[in-house]
Design an enzyme around this catalytic site. Sequence first.
Site, short mmCIF file in Angstrom:
data_model
loop_
_atom_site.label_atom_id
_atom_site.label_comp_id
_atom_site.label_asym_id
_atom_site.label_seq_id
_atom_site.Cartn_x
_atom_site.Cartn_y
_atom_site.Cartn_z
N CYS A 30 0.87 -1.28 -0.23
CA CYS A 30 0.08 0.04 -0.06
C CYS A 30 0.94 1.43 -0.12
CB CYS A 30 -0.89 -0.21 1.30
SG CYS A 30 -1.81 1.39 1.82
N CYS A 33 0.12 3.63 3.05
CA CYS A 33 0.71 3.14 4.15
C CYS A 33 2.06 3.30 4.20
CB CYS A 33 0.36 1.71 4.18
SG CYS A 33 -1.27 1.06 3.97
#
Length: 102
Positions: A30, A33
């Site tokens: 991600c 992230c």
Amino acid sequence: MEIKLTKENFENEVLKSDVPVLVDFYADWCGPCKMMAPVVAEIAEENQGSLKVGKINVDDEGELAQQYGIVSIPTIIVFKDGKPAQTSIGAVPKENLETMFK
């Protein structure tokens, strides 16, 4: 210091904690992230003793992610007294996260 959270240690580290716990639900693949990882690490270092910081890889701990209704990552939940108190979804500035536990 960040704690790797799993279903095995979640109860002791988060639900039974006597200090607030910031939990970062993330995945290695991600992009947002990855952007938040240094921010979360900085918060962990700056607040040692008054705040725990844990990370949950949603790919490894799908059961925990499902239990807390995680549908978008990164999602950060601050737990106080064993209960979710504040939630932030997506990449946000550090100041936004700090208001969740201070």
